[in-house]
Design an enzyme around this catalytic site. Structure first.
Site, PDB file in Angstrom:
ATOM      1  N   HIS A 136       2.806  11.754  28.636  1.00  0.00           N
ATOM      2  CA  HIS A 136       2.860  11.278  30.020  1.00  0.00           C
ATOM      3  C   HIS A 136       1.849  10.167  30.255  1.00  0.00           C
ATOM      4  CE1 HIS A 136      -0.733  13.358  31.782  1.00  0.00           C
ATOM      5  NE2 HIS A 136      -0.498  14.258  30.867  1.00  0.00           N
TER       6      HIS A 136
ATOM      7  N   ASP B 299       1.062   9.158  33.628  1.00  0.00           N
ATOM      8  CA  ASP B 299       0.386   9.281  34.928  1.00  0.00           C
ATOM      9  C   ASP B 299      -0.988   9.902  34.692  1.00  0.00           C
ATOM     10  OD1 ASP B 299       1.933  11.662  34.227  1.00  0.00           O
ATOM     11  OD2 ASP B 299       1.215  12.519  36.105  1.00  0.00           O
TER      12      ASP B 299
ATOM     13  N   GLU C  41       3.403  14.353  35.275  1.00  0.00           N
ATOM     14  CA  GLU C  41       2.892  15.578  34.671  1.00  0.00           C
ATOM     15  C   GLU C  41       1.746  16.161  35.493  1.00  0.00           C
ATOM     16  OE1 GLU C  41       0.710  18.452  32.424  1.00  0.00           O
ATOM     17  OE2 GLU C  41      -0.122  16.577  33.150  1.00  0.00           O
TER      18      GLU C  41
ATOM     19  N   HIS D  14      -9.723  15.010  33.202  1.00  0.00           N
ATOM     20  CA  HIS D  14      -9.909  15.140  34.661  1.00  0.00           C
ATOM     21  C   HIS D  14     -11.381  15.049  35.080  1.00  0.00           C
ATOM     22  CE1 HIS D  14      -5.772  17.351  35.235  1.00  0.00           C
ATOM     23  NE2 HIS D  14      -5.742  16.436  34.281  1.00  0.00           N
TER      24      HIS D  14
HETATM   25 ZN    ZN Z   1      -1.898  15.803  30.525  1.00  0.00          ZN
END
Ligand code: ZN
Length: 478
Positions: free
Chosen positions: A88, A90, A153, A447
């Site tokens: 992914h 994003d 995702e 993140h």
């Molecule tokens: Zn991921």
């Protein structure tokens, strides 16, 4: 099979790989629906990241397809069977506290920095270069290889939902969107509410009630252990003793808390320890602790029903034993129950938001029916049941054996099969596993601020993916 020095093939393309990855990181592909339109439903930069991958795919001579601007794929080779690589492009928002530009793709101290470096732009580019390498080596494929590129995702998986409505499911596939070596089993995840049926506990003004509960709330997310809880109550009699008991309870439980009086109400607050819902025992739920304290008082009947239910069935019950939900298997271990969101109000009654993670062999329907029966008898019902099935590829599946062998070849380390309580992108594949790209022992910075991937790991992952694609797609060749 031909003997190929995969790492050497990767090294010779290192500069191009890094340059392409930097360009991808520089696209700020954070979900932006307010800016969305038909051509870019999740925002123009998310679409731009998808286009970027499709364009460099064209550059390398892959076949491309855009599926409703939500997902796409790049394909090479021929054959009936399809080997999938699910990635992914994003990313989650940058957030604060970065010491480098989150969308700069800066390379220093052997790391490439930026939002998406490890989740999932770095691994995506590793897999892309793996495809490029096997194509350039002109290897004799008898299967097709397809990179599927998702763009949602991090939020709602509308990319894979839409994609697999019309597109072919790979025979086998891997998602480079979690950890090495191989995650072959993921628990099922069900979110649901346990709701107090209003009026089932009659308010009885005659009997003595020490405490009227006006409201109670704790937690915002189903998959987190709540670290804060607050109750707004009226103590009819003996407030001094009540407050003393509260202070003692705080001391015994080792949690922080406080109280104050506001507008005639006594406000109780408690601070717990947050943790991920997949292992509630690593945290201390402020909500459950405060509910337990209240359950031991003389409450108005509706509140008494709610808090006693919590005390009897949920406090110290992260395995769901008293609710008869408990279960365990050798593949994914024990069922866990996290109470992520709790609320009660004198007008609406009580509610509990449950995040349940259950083993792959769990008889869900049967257990759920039993739970509904138990709840009915205690004045509660289940609502908003939202389920994501467990995901599992058998340990001895030849596909897993191949991935494990390749990992061992490239790293010299044993490829332990992992089973987790979380869910990875691989669960959207029928026969698929998570395969990297975070190596064991590396800290997980996905993140986080200053997200990075070691360049060395990026190259090693590329070599692993290249060899894996070769062996999966040429497996009849000698
Ligand atoms: Zn991921």
């Amino acid at each position: 099979m031909a003997k190929i020095d995969w790492m050497k093939e990767v090294e010779s393309r290192k500069d191009d790989l890094l340059r392409d990855l930097q360009s991808l990181i520089r696209i700020k592909s954070v979900l932006n629906e307010s800016q969305g339109n038909e051509a870019a439903p999740l925002g123009t930069e998310v679409r731009e990241a998808l286009d970027y991958m499709l364009d460099i795919g064209i550059r390398e001579g892959f076949a491309k397809k855009n599926v409703d601007n939500l997902a796409g794929h790049l394909e090479l080779g021929e054959g009936k069977e399809l080997i999938g690589v699910l990635c992914h492009v994003d990313v989650v928002p940058a957030g604060d506290g970065w010491t480098v530009d989150p969308f700069g793709g800066e390379i220093k101290e052997g790391k490439i920095f930026g939002r998406g470096a490890i989740d999932d732009k770095g691994p995506t580019m590793a897999a892309f270069y793996a495809m490029k390498i096997v194509k350039e080596l002109n290897l004799p494929f008898n299967k097709r290889i397809r990179m599927i590129i998702g763009t949602d995702e991090e939020s709602n998986w509308r990319c894979v939902d839409r994609y697999f409505q019309t597109e072919e499911m790979p025979t086998v596939g891997f998602a480079p969107d979690a950890d090495f070596p191989i995650i072959h089993a993921e628990k099922g995840i069900a979110d649901f509410d346990i709701v107090q049926v209003s009026g089932s506990a009659k308010e009885n003004k005659e009997s003595f009630t020490q405490v009227e509960v006006e409201s109670f709330e704790s937690g915002r997310r189903y998959n987190m252990v709540p670290d804060y809880a607050k109750a707004t109550i009226i103590v009819q009699k003996g407030q001094t003793e009540f407050v003393q008991a509260y202070n003692e309870y705080l001391k015994d439980s080792g949690l922080d808390g406080r109280y104050h009086i506001d507008n005639g109400y006594l406000i109780l607050e408690m601070i717990g320890v947050s943790a991920h819902g997949m292992e509630p025992d690593l945290g201390k739920s402020a909500g459950l602790y405060l509910a337990e304290f209240l359950s031991q008082r003389s409450l108005n009947p509706k509140a008494a029903e709610y808090f006693q239910f919590v005390s009897q069935y949920l406090v110290n019950e992260s395995r769901g034993k008293k609710l008869n939900m408990h279960y365990q298997d050798d593949i994914t271990g024990e069922l866990t129950v996290n109470i992520g969101v709790m609320s009660y109000s004198s007008s609406k009654g009580g509610k509990l938001g449950v995040n349940m993670r259950y083993p792959v062999t769990y008889p869900l329907e049967e257990k759920k029916a039993k739970l509904e029966q138990l709840l009915k008898e205690t004045g509660f019902i289940i609502s908003n049941f939202d389920n994501s099935d467990p995901h599992h590829v058998e340990k001895d599946h030849p596909f897993i054996q191949t991935l494990a062998q390749v990992y061992e070849d490239q790293t010299g380390q044993k490829a332990e099969l992992l089973s987790i309580g979380g869910g990875t992108y691989a669960r959207s594949l029928k026969t698929g596993v998570a395969y990297g790209a975070l190596f064991p022992g590396r800290s997980d910075v996905a993140h986080q601020k200053d997200e990075y991937m070691y360049v060395e790991d990026l190259l090693k992952a590329t070599a692993i993916y290249a060899q894996a694609l070769y062996e999966l797609a040429c497996d009849d060749q000698e």
